[in-house]
Scaffold this motif. Structure first.
Motif, mmCIF file in Angstrom:
data_model
loop_
_atom_site.group_PDB
_atom_site.id
_atom_site.type_symbol
_atom_site.label_atom_id
_atom_site.label_comp_id
_atom_site.label_asym_id
_atom_site.label_seq_id
_atom_site.Cartn_x
_atom_site.Cartn_y
_atom_site.Cartn_z
ATOM 1 N N ASP A 194 81.208 -19.016 -20.520
ATOM 2 C CA ASP A 194 80.263 -19.596 -19.556
ATOM 3 C C ASP A 194 79.005 -18.726 -19.451
ATOM 4 O O ASP A 194 79.046 -17.505 -19.566
ATOM 5 N N ARG A 195 77.864 -19.415 -19.270
ATOM 6 C CA ARG A 195 76.559 -18.758 -19.337
ATOM 7 C C ARG A 195 76.381 -17.749 -18.215
ATOM 8 O O ARG A 195 75.721 -16.721 -18.389
ATOM 9 N N ALA A 196 76.963 -18.038 -17.044
ATOM 10 C CA ALA A 196 76.775 -17.146 -15.895
ATOM 11 C C ALA A 196 77.371 -15.767 -16.190
ATOM 12 O O ALA A 196 76.770 -14.739 -15.867
ATOM 13 N N VAL A 242 76.625 -10.053 -17.590
ATOM 14 C CA VAL A 242 76.881 -8.914 -18.488
ATOM 15 C C VAL A 242 75.561 -8.348 -19.014
ATOM 16 O O VAL A 242 75.372 -7.134 -19.093
ATOM 17 N N LEU A 243 74.633 -9.240 -19.297
ATOM 18 C CA LEU A 243 73.348 -8.772 -19.833
ATOM 19 C C LEU A 243 72.487 -8.092 -18.763
ATOM 20 O O LEU A 243 71.588 -7.316 -19.097
ATOM 21 N N GLY A 266 83.920 -13.790 -24.950
ATOM 22 C CA GLY A 266 83.997 -14.850 -23.937
ATOM 23 C C GLY A 266 84.854 -16.031 -24.340
ATOM 24 O O GLY A 266 84.929 -17.019 -23.599
ATOM 25 N N LEU A 267 85.530 -15.954 -25.488
ATOM 26 C CA LEU A 267 86.328 -17.098 -25.956
ATOM 27 C C LEU A 267 87.350 -17.551 -24.930
ATOM 28 O O LEU A 267 87.509 -18.742 -24.665
ATOM 29 N N LEU A 277 83.661 -7.357 -21.081
ATOM 30 C CA LEU A 277 83.313 -7.928 -19.777
ATOM 31 C C LEU A 277 83.092 -9.432 -19.841
ATOM 32 O O LEU A 277 83.237 -10.127 -18.839
ATOM 33 N N CYS A 278 82.725 -9.935 -21.044
ATOM 34 C CA CYS A 278 82.538 -11.382 -21.202
ATOM 35 C C CYS A 278 83.842 -12.130 -20.935
ATOM 36 O O CYS A 278 83.855 -13.339 -20.742
#
Lengths: 232, 292
Positions: free
Chosen positions: A108-110, A115-116, A102-103, A147-148
């Motif tokens: 972002d948390r969403a 993804v989770l 996600g870098l 996907l992050c």
């Protein structure tokens, strides 16, 4: 709005592997790449990511030229890569692997939460060191990490290789879900049954070129096209 | 003096050696771990830290503590900047090829050494300690500055550990250490990471040089011993393992202190080298290093 590749030539030093690839991937569709070993499928994905430099040809994503960009700039344009053999950051935890994924988009948390939901098992193992996960979980993490990045185009190199059937269907379901969200998926796959179940179209590679592209609708497992290009 | 106090003194001296050695070796280990570069010029960054501390102390007026504080900040920054430039001008052009970078850093070693000889001269120059407190124990008095060296090194190493494990930059460095190709595929500018790592490694060595100079004096040939001991430490601890480096620095520093005090410093070096040989034979990846 698609990934369009024209006349792509690339290789390793003096060895030319890709000899003028023309290729197209559409949002919301899964395009499989098939071909015998050594025809350049994995090299093609690496070349799209800038990991193998193109010597000629063009790569356009939504009209933006990607060829010639340094490899670390390519993901910023929306390309994410799940390499063959997973290539996780083994000594890092699951959470840290996802954070690396996600870098580019600022973690972002969403996105992480989304993804989770696709791979809830990873949510239970966030503090576990990646190299201690099972093979299937490692593959989930490899896809989740990509996907992050919130990709427009997801490149997967044999993501179900060596996995048990329950894990294969779990990963295939996740890939299907992604196309429903408008992601273009490019999938290197060797198994005909998987291609027929998952793909919208299939591009057959021969000697560093895409020789033929077919819609999967109407193809059967015993179609001569598979025998011609893949040898099965 | 009785044996007990004598041993205590030897252990305290050993801790001072361990502290500066851990700083220098952590830099060497970091550079090898992340970049796979064996930096033969690492000892010269240590020497430059000491020489720059002398220069800053000479330039900054006022109390010695102020000059020393300035040196603690300025010397590692300048040495880090020099290392970053060396990375961009030399190592990057060699594509970080392991064999070529060994040869290149040998060249860098001589360039830095000879430039220092030309600009600074052949003399050993002292730098005044920032304070001259003495801790009076029942058996002997001990330099407060040496205790400060142990404390400062400990704090810096703690900060380094926190940086590597708790920050985004540390995470990026660890990911690059594991797999630089995959790191690139996730948007990590590996060239920039390498430049930062080389600068950080050199800065740590320079910091060790600044801390030691009030005890040892600054001299253009002072980089040899720390380089040898740093290699001994990272080989025993495991190349690229920060934890192993710290533990090995403690073992080597303490044994150096005790053996030097009770026997001779030469015997301490011989035994350390013997220990390296045994580690290389029986556990070639070091005590805490990952198997190749």
């Amino acid at each position: 709005m698609a990934l369009e590749v024209a006349g792509l030539i690339a290789g390793y030093g003096p060895v030319t592997v890709l000899r003028g690839v023309d290729f197209r991937a559409e949002p919301g569709r899964i395009t499989c790449l098939m071909g015998r070993n050594g025809v350049g499928k994995s090299t093609f994905l690496k070349c799209l990511m800038g990991l193998v430099p193109a010597t000629e040809g063009t790569i356009r994503l939504d009209g933006t030229a990607l060829e010639g960009l340094p490899a670390h700039e390519v993901p910023r344009h929306g390309l994410a890569y799940v390499p063959q053999g997973r290539r996780l950051f083994g000594p890092l935890t699951v959470a840290e692997n996802l954070a690396i994924g996600g870098l580019v988009q600022g973690n972002d948390r969403a996105t992480l939460a989304h993804v989770l939901t696709l791979f809830p098992r990873l949510g239970e193992r966030l503090s576990q060191v990646a190299q201690t996960l099972s093979g299937g979980e490692q593959q989930m993490l490899s896809i989740a990490r990509a996907l992050c990045l919130k990709p427009k185009v997801l490149l997967l190199d044999e993501p179900t290789e060596g996995l048990q059937p329950s894990m294969v269907s779990l990963i295939q379901d996740a890939i299907r879900t992604l196309t429903g969200q408008g992601v273009a998926v490019v999938l290197v796959e060797q198994r005909v049954d998987a291609v027929l179940r998952l793909a919208d179209s299939v591009a057959f590679m021969v000697a560093g070129r895409v020789e033929e592209t077919r819609d999967v609708k109407g193809l059967a497992a015993d179609d001569p096209v598979f025998r011609n290009y893949v040898g099965v | 003096m009785a044996f007990g106090p004598f041993l205590l003194l030897a252990l305290m001296e050993g801790l001072v050696t361990s502290a500066t050695l851990a700083l220098a070796a952590a830099g060497l280990s970091l550079v090898f771990g992340v970049m796979r570069v064996v930096n033969v010029a690492h000892g010269e960054f240590y020497m430059l830290g000491a020489v720059l501390a002398w220069a800053v102390a000479a330039l900054v007026p006022g109390p010695p503590a102020l000059a020393f504080l300035a040196a603690l900040v300025v010397a590692p920054l300048l040495v880090g900047a020099l290392a970053a430039a060396a990375d961009g001008l030399i190592l990057k052009r060699l594509n970080y090829d392991p064999e070529a970078t060994i040869v290149a850093t040998i060249g860098l070693l001589y360039m830095i050494q000879q430039a220092t000889l030309s600009l600074y001269g052949p003399n050993a120059n002292p730098v005044q300690a920032p304070f001259d407190w003495r801790i009076q124990l029942p058996w002997f008095g001990y330099s407060g500055y040496k205790l400060f060296v142990i404390l400062a090194a400990g704090l810096v190493l703690l900060a380094l550990w926190a940086f590597m494990t708790r920050t985004k930059a540390g995470l990026i460095m660890r990911a690059t250490q594991v797999d630089r190709t995959t790191a690139r595929a996730f948007g990590i500018n590996v060239d920039r990471v390498y430049m930062g790592t080389f600068a950080l490694g050199a800065g740590l060595a320079a910091l060790a040089g600044v801390l030691i100079v009030p005890i040892q004096q600054a001299h253009y040939l002072m980089g040899g011993d720390p380089l040898l001991l740093s290699f001994i430490v990272v080989i025993i601890g495991g190349l690229g393992s920060l934890r192993g480096t710290l533990i090995a620095a403690l073992v080597i520093g303490l044994s150096d202190g005790v053996i030097s005090m009770f026997f001779t410093p030469t015997l301490a070096k011989i035994l350390a080298t013997l220990l390296v040989a045994m580690v290389l034979v029986f556990r070639p990846h070091g005590l805490f290093g990952a198997k190749a």
